[in-house]
Scaffold this motif. Structure first.
Motif, PDB file in Angstrom:
ATOM      1  N   ALA A  41      51.763 -22.539   3.785  1.00 41.95           N
ATOM      2  CA  ALA A  41      50.571 -23.219   3.258  1.00 41.95           C
ATOM      3  C   ALA A  41      50.058 -24.236   4.276  1.00 41.95           C
ATOM      4  O   ALA A  41      48.837 -24.360   4.485  1.00 41.95           O
ATOM      5  CB  ALA A  41      50.891 -23.891   1.925  1.00 41.95           C
ATOM      6  N   GLN A  42      50.972 -24.950   4.913  1.00 48.12           N
ATOM      7  CA  GLN A  42      50.586 -25.926   5.943  1.00 48.12           C
ATOM      8  C   GLN A  42      49.925 -25.226   7.123  1.00 48.12           C
ATOM      9  O   GLN A  42      48.888 -25.667   7.636  1.00 48.12           O
ATOM     10  CB  GLN A  42      51.819 -26.722   6.413  1.00 48.12           C
ATOM     11  CG  GLN A  42      51.540 -27.697   7.528  1.00 48.12           C
ATOM     12  CD  GLN A  42      50.614 -28.826   7.090  1.00 48.12           C
ATOM     13  OE1 GLN A  42      50.576 -29.188   5.932  1.00 48.12           O
ATOM     14  NE2 GLN A  42      49.865 -29.364   8.028  1.00 48.12           N
ATOM     15  N   ALA A  43      50.506 -24.108   7.556  1.00 49.99           N
ATOM     16  CA  ALA A  43      49.935 -23.343   8.673  1.00 49.99           C
ATOM     17  C   ALA A  43      48.548 -22.812   8.307  1.00 49.99           C
ATOM     18  O   ALA A  43      47.634 -22.821   9.133  1.00 49.99           O
ATOM     19  CB  ALA A  43      50.868 -22.197   9.058  1.00 49.99           C
ATOM     20  N   LEU A  44      48.402 -22.362   7.062  1.00 46.47           N
ATOM     21  CA  LEU A  44      47.107 -21.875   6.605  1.00 46.47           C
ATOM     22  C   LEU A  44      46.060 -22.987   6.643  1.00 46.47           C
ATOM     23  O   LEU A  44      44.930 -22.773   7.096  1.00 46.47           O
ATOM     24  CB  LEU A  44      47.224 -21.300   5.185  1.00 46.47           C
ATOM     25  CG  LEU A  44      45.940 -20.783   4.566  1.00 46.47           C
ATOM     26  CD1 LEU A  44      45.379 -19.623   5.387  1.00 46.47           C
ATOM     27  CD2 LEU A  44      46.177 -20.371   3.122  1.00 46.47           C
ATOM     28  N   GLU A  45      46.436 -24.177   6.196  1.00 49.83           N
ATOM     29  CA  GLU A  45      45.502 -25.315   6.227  1.00 49.83           C
ATOM     30  C   GLU A  45      45.121 -25.669   7.665  1.00 49.83           C
ATOM     31  O   GLU A  45      43.960 -25.970   7.951  1.00 49.83           O
ATOM     32  CB  GLU A  45      46.112 -26.530   5.516  1.00 49.83           C
ATOM     33  CG  GLU A  45      46.126 -26.427   4.021  1.00 49.83           C
ATOM     34  CD  GLU A  45      44.741 -26.197   3.432  1.00 49.83           C
ATOM     35  OE1 GLU A  45      43.779 -26.887   3.838  1.00 49.83           O
ATOM     36  OE2 GLU A  45      44.607 -25.304   2.577  1.00 49.83           O
ATOM     37  N   GLU A  46      46.083 -25.624   8.560  1.00 48.88           N
ATOM     38  CA  GLU A  46      45.788 -25.910   9.971  1.00 48.88           C
ATOM     39  C   GLU A  46      44.827 -24.873  10.535  1.00 48.88           C
ATOM     40  O   GLU A  46      43.899 -25.219  11.271  1.00 48.88           O
ATOM     41  CB  GLU A  46      47.085 -25.945  10.781  1.00 48.88           C
ATOM     42  CG  GLU A  46      47.959 -27.145  10.487  1.00 48.88           C
ATOM     43  CD  GLU A  46      49.318 -27.072  11.162  1.00 48.88           C
ATOM     44  OE1 GLU A  46      49.592 -26.087  11.894  1.00 48.88           O
ATOM     45  OE2 GLU A  46      50.115 -28.001  10.952  1.00 48.88           O
ATOM     46  N   GLU A  47      45.029 -23.624  10.203  1.00 50.04           N
ATOM     47  CA  GLU A  47      44.130 -22.560  10.671  1.00 50.04           C
ATOM     48  C   GLU A  47      42.734 -22.719  10.082  1.00 50.04           C
ATOM     49  O   GLU A  47      41.732 -22.492  10.764  1.00 50.04           O
ATOM     50  CB  GLU A  47      44.705 -21.178  10.334  1.00 50.04           C
ATOM     51  CG  GLU A  47      45.898 -20.785  11.177  1.00 50.04           C
ATOM     52  CD  GLU A  47      45.597 -20.737  12.657  1.00 50.04           C
ATOM     53  OE1 GLU A  47      44.519 -20.242  13.052  1.00 50.04           O
ATOM     54  OE2 GLU A  47      46.434 -21.208  13.445  1.00 50.04           O
ATOM     55  N   LYS A  48      42.660 -23.109   8.823  1.00 48.39           N
ATOM     56  CA  LYS A  48      41.353 -23.340   8.201  1.00 48.39           C
ATOM     57  C   LYS A  48      40.617 -24.475   8.902  1.00 48.39           C
ATOM     58  O   LYS A  48      39.416 -24.387   9.155  1.00 48.39           O
ATOM     59  CB  LYS A  48      41.502 -23.650   6.710  1.00 48.39           C
ATOM     60  CG  LYS A  48      41.814 -22.453   5.856  1.00 48.39           C
ATOM     61  CD  LYS A  48      41.926 -22.843   4.382  1.00 48.39           C
ATOM     62  CE  LYS A  48      42.233 -21.657   3.502  1.00 48.39           C
ATOM     63  NZ  LYS A  48      42.389 -22.052   2.081  1.00 48.39           N
ATOM     64  N   THR A  49      41.332 -25.520   9.232  1.00 48.69           N
ATOM     65  CA  THR A  49      40.727 -26.658   9.941  1.00 48.69           C
ATOM     66  C   THR A  49      40.252 -26.225  11.330  1.00 48.69           C
ATOM     67  O   THR A  49      39.129 -26.549  11.738  1.00 48.69           O
ATOM     68  CB  THR A  49      41.748 -27.809  10.062  1.00 48.69           C
ATOM     69  OG1 THR A  49      42.172 -28.190   8.763  1.00 48.69           O
ATOM     70  CG2 THR A  49      41.141 -29.002  10.782  1.00 48.69           C
TER      71      THR A  49
END
Length: 157
Positions: free
Chosen positions: A41-49
């Motif tokens: 989930a953290q990696a996904l948020e970083e990719e979204k950013t």
């Protein structure tokens, strides 16, 4: 039969131990899965950013490119208009030069015959004056084109 009961009890105890270990393992795996899920989930948020930042950069680049294209289109249109005006002036210059040549040829012909024709002299003078006016118009058009090209350079300085 006693053996059978004894075997059943031993099998039950073994199955209970197996079930306990499976439950322990599943509980451990659930914790690991939760940690993996949190990490993902953290990696996904970083990719979204990162994706949002790239989209913003792309928008800025596109806006700049669109502005540059619009400026070039305006410049091309202005140059095309100048070309049309220059072509009109060249047509005038050709016509005036042709009339000047004809007037001068007639004047030379009469002067060779030793007959002075005042109206031929006047025609030659009028044609020459017209040629000078057209040449001046051409020079002014050329200077205007040069000044139009220099305005952005002077403005930047």
């Amino acid at each position: 039969m006693g053996d059978l009961t004894d075997l059943e009890q031993r099998i039950s105890v073994a199955l209970d131990r197996i079930a306990a270990r499976v439950n322990d393992r599943l509980a451990g795996d659930a914790g690991a899965m939760a940690a993996d899920q949190a990490r993902l989930a953290q990696a996904l948020e970083e990719e979204k950013t990162a994706n949002a930042q790239l989209e913003e950069r792309l928008r800025v680049v596109r806006d700049r490119a669109d502005a540059a294209i619009a400026q070039w289109r305006q410049k091309v249109e202005r140059l095309q208009q100048q070309l049309v005006e220059a072509e009109k002036i060249m047509v005038q210059v050709r016509g005036v030069n042709e009339r000047l040549r004809e007037a001068n040829a007639a004047l030379r012909s009469r002067n060779e015959d030793m007959v002075g024709e005042p109206h031929l002299i006047n025609q030659a003078m009028v044609a020459e004056l017209e040629a000078l006016r057209v040449a001046r118009s051409a020079d002014l058009a050329e200077m205007d084109a040069i000044l139009d090209e220099m305005k952005p350079l002077v403005g930047e300085a």
